[in-house]
Motif scaffolding. Structure first.
Motif, PDB file in Angstrom:
ATOM      1  N   VAL A  80       0.888  -1.160   0.000  1.00 30.00           N
ATOM      2  CA  VAL A  80       0.000   0.000   0.000  1.00 30.00           C
ATOM      3  C   VAL A  80       0.924   1.207   0.000  1.00 30.00           C
ATOM      4  CG1 VAL A  80      -1.797   1.243   1.240  1.00 30.00           C
ATOM      5  CG2 VAL A  80      -1.792  -1.258   1.247  1.00 30.00           C
ATOM      6  N   THR A  81       0.996   1.888  -1.124  1.00 32.36           N
ATOM      7  CA  THR A  81       1.986   2.950  -1.289  1.00 32.36           C
ATOM      8  C   THR A  81       1.525   4.254  -0.651  1.00 32.36           C
ATOM      9  OG1 THR A  81       1.114   3.783  -3.385  1.00 32.36           O
ATOM     10  CG2 THR A  81       2.707   1.953  -3.502  1.00 32.36           C
ATOM     11  N   TYR A  82       2.493   5.100  -0.407  1.00 33.02           N
ATOM     12  CA  TYR A  82       2.248   6.436   0.115  1.00 33.02           C
ATOM     13  C   TYR A  82       1.305   7.189  -0.838  1.00 33.02           C
ATOM     14  CZ  TYR A  82       3.503  10.999   2.137  1.00 33.02           C
ATOM     15  OH  TYR A  82       3.476  12.221   2.735  1.00 33.02           O
ATOM     16  N   ALA A  83       1.571   7.077  -2.130  1.00 36.42           N
ATOM     17  CA  ALA A  83       0.746   7.760  -3.133  1.00 36.42           C
ATOM     18  C   ALA A  83      -0.695   7.262  -3.110  1.00 36.42           C
ATOM     19  CB  ALA A  83       1.347   7.578  -4.522  1.00 36.42           C
ATOM     20  N   GLU A  84      -0.899   5.963  -2.914  1.00 38.35           N
ATOM     21  CA  GLU A  84      -2.259   5.422  -2.839  1.00 38.35           C
ATOM     22  C   GLU A  84      -3.000   5.980  -1.626  1.00 38.35           C
ATOM     23  OE1 GLU A  84      -1.941   1.050  -4.925  1.00 38.35           O
ATOM     24  OE2 GLU A  84      -1.166   1.265  -2.890  1.00 38.35           O
ATOM     25  N   LEU A  85      -2.291   6.112  -0.504  1.00 35.65           N
ATOM     26  CA  LEU A  85      -2.928   6.661   0.696  1.00 35.65           C
ATOM     27  C   LEU A  85      -3.276   8.137   0.513  1.00 35.65           C
ATOM     28  CD1 LEU A  85      -0.858   4.902   3.497  1.00 35.65           C
ATOM     29  CD2 LEU A  85      -3.233   4.465   2.857  1.00 35.65           C
ATOM     30  N   VAL A  86      -2.364   8.903  -0.081  1.00 44.45           N
ATOM     31  CA  VAL A  86      -2.646  10.321  -0.358  1.00 44.45           C
ATOM     32  C   VAL A  86      -3.881  10.422  -1.256  1.00 44.45           C
ATOM     33  CG1 VAL A  86      -1.820  12.399  -1.538  1.00 44.45           C
ATOM     34  CG2 VAL A  86      -0.295  11.157  -0.015  1.00 44.45           C
ATOM     35  N   THR A  87      -3.915   9.634  -2.309  1.00 42.66           N
ATOM     36  CA  THR A  87      -5.041   9.653  -3.242  1.00 42.66           C
ATOM     37  C   THR A  87      -6.340   9.257  -2.542  1.00 42.66           C
ATOM     38  OG1 THR A  87      -3.577   9.159  -5.086  1.00 42.66           O
ATOM     39  CG2 THR A  87      -5.918   8.739  -5.433  1.00 42.66           C
ATOM     40  N   SER A  88      -6.278   8.282  -1.646  1.00 41.36           N
ATOM     41  CA  SER A  88      -7.475   7.845  -0.930  1.00 41.36           C
ATOM     42  C   SER A  88      -8.062   8.948  -0.064  1.00 41.36           C
ATOM     43  CB  SER A  88      -7.156   6.629  -0.057  1.00 41.36           C
ATOM     44  OG  SER A  88      -6.820   5.541  -0.855  1.00 41.36           O
ATOM     45  N   GLN A 133       0.596   4.932   7.080  1.00 40.42           N
ATOM     46  CA  GLN A 133       1.482   4.048   6.325  1.00 40.42           C
ATOM     47  C   GLN A 133       2.060   2.884   7.154  1.00 40.42           C
ATOM     48  OE1 GLN A 133       2.488   4.601   2.780  1.00 40.42           O
ATOM     49  NE2 GLN A 133       2.891   2.449   3.091  1.00 40.42           N
ATOM     50  N   PRO A 134       2.595   3.127   8.351  1.00 41.46           N
ATOM     51  CA  PRO A 134       3.187   2.012   9.103  1.00 41.46           C
ATOM     52  C   PRO A 134       2.182   0.975   9.592  1.00 41.46           C
ATOM     53  CG  PRO A 134       3.915   4.140   9.985  1.00 41.46           C
ATOM     54  CD  PRO A 134       2.842   4.411   8.996  1.00 41.46           C
ATOM     55  N   ASN A 135       0.896   1.255   9.483  1.00 39.49           N
ATOM     56  CA  ASN A 135      -0.121   0.299   9.915  1.00 39.49           C
ATOM     57  C   ASN A 135      -0.319  -0.839   8.922  1.00 39.49           C
ATOM     58  OD1 ASN A 135      -1.421   1.319  12.500  1.00 39.49           O
ATOM     59  ND2 ASN A 135      -1.337   3.157  11.235  1.00 39.49           N
ATOM     60  N   TYR A 136       0.266  -0.705   7.742  1.00 39.99           N
ATOM     61  CA  TYR A 136       0.159  -1.743   6.722  1.00 39.99           C
ATOM     62  C   TYR A 136       1.427  -2.591   6.725  1.00 39.99           C
ATOM     63  CZ  TYR A 136      -3.884   0.743   4.947  1.00 39.99           C
ATOM     64  OH  TYR A 136      -5.109   1.337   4.826  1.00 39.99           O
TER      65      TYR A 136
END
Length: 151
Positions: A80-88, A133-136
């Motif tokens: 789960v990338t940083y970019a995916e989380l930002v986009t979410s 992020q660190p939760n994944y």
């Protein structure tokens, strides 16, 4: 045959290299480093616990949405990338991590998540994603072992 293979190779190479260029390319996009502690405060400030759960994070003062409970984090077989989380966060309807989460969608398929783009600062966004992020945890995909049966 050689011509067909050569044409196929050129087509594949052009497809691969053309995807990384252009005005919509993420190439060169980078956000500054965030703070996990500040990110947890952002998570609580925007009352994300109303609809989301994160391991070891609770706040009894936040009223829970009984119809939506989405766990963030956990073991994943894909990064789960940083970019995916930002986009979410900035575009919640872009992609659903689990298409079966029908309780999180409107009738037209959009996310029920409030869009915080006009309320959340960029620094808060960075800290929130740094907290999440660190939760994944990436876990290796386990291949099925098949018994070999000689013929």
């Amino acid at each position: 045959m050689k011509y067909t293979l050569f044409t196929l190779l050129i087509t594949v190479l052009l497809t691969l290299f053309s995807c990384t260029k252009g005005v919509d390319s993420p190439k060169g996009f980078s956000l500054p480093k965030g703070s996990v502690a500040a990110g947890e405060k952002v998570f609580l400030k925007f009352q994300c616990l109303a609809c989301h759960r994160v391991k070891n994070v609770e706040d009894a003062s936040i009223e829970k949405n009984e119809s939506i409970s989405i766990f963030l984090g956990g073991n994943k077989t894909e990064i789960v990338t940083y970019a995916e989380l930002v986009t979410s966060v900035i575009n919640p309807s872009h992609k659903f991590s689990n298409p079966a989460l029908t309780q999180a969608k409107t009738a037209d398929g959009q996310s029920k998540m409030k869009v915080f783009n006009d309320e959340m600062t960029v620094t808060e966004l960075i800290d929130l994603v740094t907290f999440l992020q660190p939760n994944y945890t990436l876990v290796p995909y386990r291949h099925t072992k098949y018994q070999y049966y000689p013929q």
